[in-house]
Design an enzyme around this catalytic site. Sequence first.
Site, PDB file in Angstrom:
ATOM      1  N   GLU A  70       0.846  -1.193   0.000  1.00  0.00           N
ATOM      2  CA  GLU A  70       0.000   0.000   0.000  1.00  0.00           C
ATOM      3  C   GLU A  70       0.883   1.246   0.000  1.00  0.00           C
ATOM      4  O   GLU A  70       1.860   1.340   0.744  1.00  0.00           O
ATOM      5  CB  GLU A  70      -0.891  -0.012   1.244  1.00  0.00           C
ATOM      6  CG  GLU A  70      -1.763   1.215   1.414  1.00  0.00           C
ATOM      7  CD  GLU A  70      -2.643   1.152   2.660  1.00  0.00           C
ATOM      8  OE1 GLU A  70      -3.570   1.973   2.762  1.00  0.00           O
ATOM      9  OE2 GLU A  70      -2.413   0.276   3.534  1.00  0.00           O
ATOM     10  N   LYS A 161      -9.043   3.003  -3.007  1.00  0.00           N
ATOM     11  CA  LYS A 161      -9.502   2.542  -1.695  1.00  0.00           C
ATOM     12  C   LYS A 161     -10.890   3.107  -1.406  1.00  0.00           C
ATOM     13  O   LYS A 161     -11.096   4.324  -1.413  1.00  0.00           O
ATOM     14  CB  LYS A 161      -8.504   2.963  -0.622  1.00  0.00           C
ATOM     15  CG  LYS A 161      -8.688   2.271   0.723  1.00  0.00           C
ATOM     16  CD  LYS A 161      -7.530   2.624   1.646  1.00  0.00           C
ATOM     17  CE  LYS A 161      -7.525   1.772   2.897  1.00  0.00           C
ATOM     18  NZ  LYS A 161      -6.353   2.053   3.752  1.00  0.00           N
ATOM     19  N   CYS A 195      -5.652  -2.848   2.470  1.00  0.00           N
ATOM     20  CA  CYS A 195      -5.627  -2.784   3.925  1.00  0.00           C
ATOM     21  C   CYS A 195      -6.983  -3.152   4.514  1.00  0.00           C
ATOM     22  O   CYS A 195      -7.536  -4.198   4.195  1.00  0.00           O
ATOM     23  CB  CYS A 195      -5.127  -1.413   4.379  1.00  0.00           C
ATOM     24  SG  CYS A 195      -4.367  -1.430   6.035  1.00  0.00           S
TER      25      CYS A 195
END
EC number: 3.5.5.1
Length: 361
Positions: A70, A161, A195
């Site tokens: 990430e 995201k 994540c």
Amino acid sequence: MALVTSGSGAGPVINEVEMNGGADPSATTVRATVVQASTVFYDTPATLDKAERLIEEAAGYGSQLVVFPEAFIGGYPRGSTFGFGISVSISNPKDKGKEAFQRYHAAAIDVPGPEVTRLAAMAGKYKVFLVMGVIEREGYTLYCSVLFFDPLGRYLGKHRKLMPTALERIIWGFGDGSTIPVYDTPLGKIGALICWENKMPLLRTALYAKGIEIYCAPTADSRPVWQASMTHIALEGGCFVLSANQFCCRKDYPPPPEYEFGGLGEEPSADTVVCPGGSVIISPSGEVLAGPNYDGEALITADLDLGEIVRAKFDFDVVGHYARPEVLSLVVNDQPQLPVSFTSSAEKTPAMKSDSSAKSY
């Protein structure tokens, strides 16, 4: 760079992009590498140079797929409060948080842009599928994104995201359903979540419905409990899970006062490990093929037996024979959510740009 290796080697699929090269379509084993390494913080050109060295090294081991952590390009701002807890004033132009955000904004990249062109060239040069975590800049808003590239040197598209976590919401915008791709490649069907959005069961189900087989999970979570989440996803989805995290020390970030770590009581020493990694590759049966590694920067590599996917689906196919759509179903809004739209098709704004169709770049 340490090499960590393994000991061994349904429903309709949305074909996001057509790809004709870079791998043997008859192959049943894929060699994959997750990169565990630190950003060169606030220095995007140097980070790109480092990325190329790591891709070259992974390709030298025969890897066909390389997954980065990430926010590898642009950096994960670990320890920074961006002024929150220092000053929450919105009227002071010299607020420390605003200055930190200006530097962070400068390190981000435009998509598409020159850095994307260079990453595409790296994928083509070393003949790998590349999954890269970046901080994407669109105007003055930043997004935590993953970019996908093929071995022909083409930029395929991105995932933004969907749900930043905690203080991430101060600095990153929110993605929407238009960038949740799964790419049908000669290596298998590849996609990614970032994540903690991997903890969102409905979002995972959207990927399962697209037939994901190689599930990439770039992360910033190095806690041991993260491994449980990755194992669960592999079992739930009947897919390979490749989780890449950074390994970094305090010295990998600029020194104070340019960059200050908050929430630790006192400034950590230069050699203090601020993210110990934990990158891992897990099979559809839940077997750990490589990692987790907490020792330092490393290339974590495993051979993926694609036949294991169908063997796993025999027991449990979450969107197939184990689904009960007459009781439980999911509707995904995959349209771009634009803040401004114009009735004239001739008028375009930067906010209307979308690469969700995954055109060649």
